[in-house]
Design an enzyme around this catalytic site. Structure first.
Site, PDB file in Angstrom:
ATOM      1  N   LYS A  84       0.837  -1.187   0.000  1.00 25.53           N
ATOM      2  CA  LYS A  84       0.000   0.000   0.000  1.00 25.53           C
ATOM      3  C   LYS A  84       0.879   1.247   0.000  1.00 25.53           C
ATOM      4  CE  LYS A  84      -4.227   1.695   2.149  1.00 25.53           C
ATOM      5  NZ  LYS A  84      -5.226   1.459   3.230  1.00 25.53           N
ATOM      6  N   HIS A  91      -9.217  -9.758   5.671  1.00 22.59           N
ATOM      7  CA  HIS A  91      -8.764  -8.648   6.516  1.00 22.59           C
ATOM      8  C   HIS A  91      -8.848  -9.002   7.991  1.00 22.59           C
ATOM      9  CE1 HIS A  91      -7.159  -4.736   5.596  1.00 22.59           C
ATOM     10  NE2 HIS A  91      -7.723  -4.232   6.684  1.00 22.59           N
ATOM     11  N   HIS A  98       2.206  -0.468   7.775  1.00 17.85           N
ATOM     12  CA  HIS A  98       1.447   0.751   8.025  1.00 17.85           C
ATOM     13  C   HIS A  98       2.375   1.961   8.006  1.00 17.85           C
ATOM     14  CE1 HIS A  98      -2.002  -1.554  10.207  1.00 17.85           C
ATOM     15  NE2 HIS A  98      -2.279  -1.354   8.937  1.00 17.85           N
TER      16      HIS A  98
END
Length: 297
Positions: free
Chosen positions: A175, A241, A267
């Site tokens: 991501k 998830h 993250h």
């Protein structure tokens, strides 16, 4: 020829998982304005302050959480920012959209994590299936529980992303287009190697569809594997998830520090990681019982 479509350019900048979420949010917004064209043809970058306030109100009346509404606003602001950078709108128009305030409200916790007993039952049950598809499914779920990979990250893995020398998997584009190295515990690597012996050493996706032609496992297929297997074995549906939440929660339960867990989860900041923490009130009770200052009164 340079692409000057702000929605297309904005979406193309996002990772697969982020793009899927953004498309969903833009489709919800277009319903509010009763637009019929595809989202990449719609003038999100030309919305007025008043229109965005109406959008917030409409979403709120639908029962959407503050976090969901603010996420939709963030996406539209991103489209406006892209439009400005493409010289499609003036700075004043962009700032008008960016000035729309987020709404305040406590985020409602969503999702769940498997307990230690549930994870153990799931993995032990999958290990007993000896068919090629069964071994693959066991490996897929094991890797997700062992690494917390997102669906898009797991489906994008290739054989050469597995590094047996360092006992790790290389995520080339996670991501935010950020790569990272994910180390594997011994039990997960053993399950992965069991799958690789059946898969063979041909170049291509690490996890493949059923059939003679090597094709990557799709995000949709992965979702069905996880939900169907958890429903059958645990009597309760868990999503991919939720396996990611389980990975993060388990590490925190093992007293791994928050910064390290955040890095392992890919993250950008620890605040995001904290949203995945599904440890219950029992953890707080145990922490209180363990509190000591070296003497008893």
């Amino acid at each position: 020829m340079k692409n000057t479509n702000p929605v297309k350019v904005y979406l193309n900048r996002l990772a697969v998982s982020g793009r899927r979420s953004a498309i969903s949010q833009l489709n919800e917004a277009k319903k509010v304005f009763e637009w019929n064209d595809p989202i990449d043809l719609l003038p999100f970058h030309l919305l007025t302050y008043a229109q965005l306030e109406i959008l917030k109100l409409h979403f709120s009346e639908q029962g959407k959480s503050a976090r969901t509404i603010n996420h939709a606003l963030q996406i539209i602001k991103g489209v406006a920012d892209t439009a400005f950078k493409l010289d499609v709108i003036e700075h004043k128009a962009m700032m008008r959209i960016k000035s729309v305030p987020s709404i305040k409200g406590k985020a409602i916790e969503k999702g769940k994590a498997l307990t230690h007993a549930q994870a153990n039952l799931l993995l032990s049950s999958l290990s007993k299936i000896i068919s090629k598809v069964g071994v693959r499914n066991h490996a897929v779920i094991s890797i997700m529980l062992a690494t917390g990979l997102r669906r898009s990250e797991l489906c994008s893995l290739h054989l050469n992303n597995y590094c047996p020398e360092s006992h790790s998997i290389l995520i080339e584009k996670g991501k935010g287009s950020k790569g990272r190295q994910q180390f594997l515990p011994d039990w997960a690597e053993s399950v992965l190697n069991r799958w690789l012996r059946l898969r063979g050493n041909k170049k291509g996706p690490l996890f493949t569809k059923q059939g003679k032609v090597i094709q990557p496992l799709t995000s949709g297929a992965l979702y069905l594997i996880v939900t169907k297997k958890t429903k059958k074995i645990l009597g309760q549906v868990f999503t991919p998830h939720d396996l990611r939440r389980t990975f993060i929660t388990r590490l925190l339960s093992l007293n791994v520090d928050l910064l390290t867990v955040s890095k392992m989860a890919g993250h950008a900041n620890v605040t995001t990681t904290q949203l995945y923490d599904k440890r219950g009130i029992e953890t707080q009770r145990q922490a209180a019982l363990a509190l000591s200052y070296g003497s008893s009164l």
